[in-house]
Design an enzyme around this catalytic site. Structure first.
Site, short mmCIF file in Angstrom:
data_model
loop_
_atom_site.label_atom_id
_atom_site.label_comp_id
_atom_site.label_asym_id
_atom_site.label_seq_id
_atom_site.Cartn_x
_atom_site.Cartn_y
_atom_site.Cartn_z
N ARG A 1 74.88 22.11 6.93
CA ARG A 1 73.46 21.86 6.60
C ARG A 1 73.02 20.45 6.98
O ARG A 1 72.26 19.80 6.26
CB ARG A 1 73.17 22.11 5.11
CG ARG A 1 73.53 23.49 4.63
CD ARG A 1 72.68 24.59 5.27
NE ARG A 1 73.27 25.87 4.95
CZ ARG A 1 74.15 26.50 5.76
NH1 ARG A 1 74.48 26.01 6.94
NH2 ARG A 1 74.66 27.65 5.41
N SER B 1 68.58 27.00 -1.50
CA SER B 1 69.69 26.38 -2.23
C SER B 1 69.37 24.92 -2.53
O SER B 1 69.08 24.15 -1.62
CB SER B 1 70.97 26.44 -1.40
OG SER B 1 71.35 27.79 -1.25
N GLU C 1 70.86 19.60 -1.31
CA GLU C 1 70.65 20.19 0.02
C GLU C 1 69.15 20.11 0.36
O GLU C 1 68.77 19.85 1.49
CB GLU C 1 71.12 21.66 0.03
CG GLU C 1 70.96 22.32 1.39
CD GLU C 1 71.68 23.67 1.47
OE1 GLU C 1 72.79 23.81 0.90
OE2 GLU C 1 71.11 24.59 2.08
C1 LIG Z 1 64.01 31.77 -0.26
C2 LIG Z 1 64.77 30.79 0.61
C3 LIG Z 1 65.98 31.15 1.15
C4 LIG Z 1 66.69 30.26 1.97
N1 LIG Z 1 67.88 30.64 2.50
C5 LIG Z 1 68.54 29.82 3.32
C6 LIG Z 1 69.78 30.22 3.93
O1 LIG Z 1 70.28 31.32 3.71
N2 LIG Z 1 70.40 29.36 4.76
C7 LIG Z 1 69.89 28.11 5.04
O2 LIG Z 1 70.50 27.38 5.83
N3 LIG Z 1 68.74 27.71 4.49
C8 LIG Z 1 68.05 28.53 3.64
N4 LIG Z 1 66.88 28.10 3.07
C9 LIG Z 1 66.41 26.73 3.31
C10 LIG Z 1 65.49 26.56 4.53
O3 LIG Z 1 64.82 27.78 4.84
C11 LIG Z 1 66.25 26.07 5.77
O4 LIG Z 1 66.85 24.81 5.52
C12 LIG Z 1 65.34 25.93 6.98
O5 LIG Z 1 66.14 25.71 8.12
C13 LIG Z 1 64.32 24.80 6.85
O6 LIG Z 1 63.38 24.96 7.90
P1 LIG Z 1 61.88 24.46 7.72
O7 LIG Z 1 61.17 24.68 9.01
O8 LIG Z 1 61.26 25.06 6.51
O9 LIG Z 1 62.10 22.90 7.50
P2 LIG Z 1 61.47 21.97 6.37
O10 LIG Z 1 61.88 22.46 5.03
O11 LIG Z 1 60.01 21.79 6.62
O12 LIG Z 1 62.25 20.61 6.69
C14 LIG Z 1 63.64 20.52 6.42
C15 LIG Z 1 64.20 19.33 7.21
O13 LIG Z 1 64.15 19.62 8.59
C16 LIG Z 1 63.40 18.61 9.29
N5 LIG Z 1 62.63 19.27 10.36
C17 LIG Z 1 61.86 20.38 10.26
N6 LIG Z 1 61.34 20.69 11.47
C18 LIG Z 1 61.79 19.74 12.34
C19 LIG Z 1 61.61 19.50 13.73
N7 LIG Z 1 60.84 20.29 14.50
N8 LIG Z 1 62.22 18.43 14.29
C20 LIG Z 1 63.00 17.59 13.54
N9 LIG Z 1 63.22 17.77 12.22
C21 LIG Z 1 62.62 18.83 11.63
C22 LIG Z 1 62.50 17.98 8.23
O14 LIG Z 1 62.15 16.65 8.60
C23 LIG Z 1 63.40 18.04 7.00
O15 LIG Z 1 64.31 16.95 7.01
C24 LIG Z 1 66.15 28.97 2.25
C25 LIG Z 1 64.92 28.61 1.70
C26 LIG Z 1 64.22 29.50 0.88
C27 LIG Z 1 62.89 29.08 0.32
#
Ligand SMILES: Cc1cc2nc3c(=O)[nH]c(=O)nc-3n(C[C@H](O)[C@H](O)[C@H](O)COP(=O)(O)OP(=O)(O)OC[C@H]3O[C@@H](n4cnc5c(N)ncnc54)[C@H](O)[C@@H]3O)c2cc1C
Length: 298
Positions: free
Chosen positions: A171, A220, A290
């Protein structure tokens, strides 16, 4: 606070004081000093190359792994939108824009009978967030399927980096602060369309029965310590259902926090810290967040 930023040539959108809470899964948090939605890669490059280096830059994706603090985010907040969501299917790979949703990428792969990306179907983030967080589930993660990612550095330089150069770990990645992932190429060899569809359905069914997937949550909350499950430690510390203001530890999956309706970012962060304190007291284990907590306190 920054009085203004000059953006005479920006083709995308810039909003001062834009509310960010509604753009996140938790639905909490204060505004962005400046919210920037660049039109495309060139627009973003120009914007970053002209932005004075002292102005902080924060990137948000689908906000599915974020607590934005109640005081909001100083400086420029970049959110990629149209112009960054193309998906191109190649013979053994798929290239996706960073604003594309993981589920959309997984669905394109399935429609083209390409295997290996099924695990992304249940992760509610964007491709950019998946690369930055090395998202993973059900035995797969980005590190195992990524060929390269293109990033734009804080100074506006476009770089194509092989997966090995991104420091992908559990992660995490070593993408530098202020750098934006704009596109990524994933290995996706031909597979059996029926098996791919079945796997995606299994993942959906499993998630719906074990996670509060329709709640205001951030996934998480804490990373699993080596060879342990964070949820088991939280449960053993008696934190299932624990509340702080409008924030609650999910009854269904106790490594998930929930905004029950009127939680603030401070309620959620305070609840997480209380869980860390109780787990440390009961097991001696120091849980690590996380969920990314960004911005300033109110
Ligand atoms: C119901 C639920 C279930 C989930 N299940 C999982 C799972 O099974 N596995 C898992 O790994 N995660 C899970 N997650 C967490 C989350 O979905 C992941 O971490 C996902 O990859 C985050 O993507 P995001 O676009 O929402 O990023 P954000 O939450 O908007 O940002 C997260 C981080 O990524 C950075 N970021 C985002 N986009 C960019 C970009 N284009 N360039 C550089 N940095 C960037 C941000 O600056 C921040 O530090 C879950 C979340 C929820 C709500």
């Amino acid at each position: 606070m920054i009085a203004d930023i000059a953006t005479p040539d920006l083709r995308g959108r810039l909003q001062r004081g834009a509310a960010l809470g509604p753009t996140t899964w938790f639905r909490v948090g204060g505004p962005a000093e400046f919210l920037v939605k660049p039109a495309d890669v060139d627009d973003l490059r120009q914007f970053l190359s002209r932005l004075p280096p002292e102005i902080p830059v924060t990137i948000i994706g689908a906000g599915s792994n974020l607590i934005i603090r109640d005081g909001g985010i100083p400086g420029a907040v970049i959110k990629l939108a149209r112009g960054f969501n193309d998906i191109i299917v190649e013979p053994n790979a798929i290239i996706a824009g960073a604003a594309a949703l993981d589920v959309t990428l997984a669905e394109h792969a399935a429609a083209a009978a390409r295997s290996g990306l099924e695990f992304l179907s249940g992760i509610p983030g964007t491709v950019g967030g998946a690369v930055a967080m090395n998202a993973g589930a059900y035995g797969g993660d980005v590190a195992h399927v990524l060929d390269w990612a293109e990033i734009i550095t804080r100074s506006g330089e476009l770089l194509r980096l092989p997966a090995n150069d991104l420091g992908l770990g559990y992660r995490r990645s070593n993408i530098p602060p202020g750098a934006v992932v704009v596109r990524a190429r994933f290995f996706a060899p031909a597979g059996d369309a029926k098996l791919i569809a079945t796997r995606m359905q299994e993942i959906k069914t499993s998630r719906e029965s074990t996670q509060p997937v329709r709640a205001r949550t951030g996934g998480s909350t804490f990373a699993n310590p080596p060879d342990m499950k964070a949820w088991e430690l939280i449960d053993a510390a008696g934190c299932r259902g624990l509340r702080n203001g409008g924030a609650e530890i999910s009854q269904l999956h106790c490594n998930f926090m929930i905004n029950t309706g009127d939680a603030t970012a401070s309620d959620l962060e305070g609840l997480g810290e209380e869980v860390r304190r109780r787990v440390a007291a009961s097991s001696g284990i120091d849980l690590h967040w996380e969920i990314k907590r960004i911005g300033v306190r109110a």
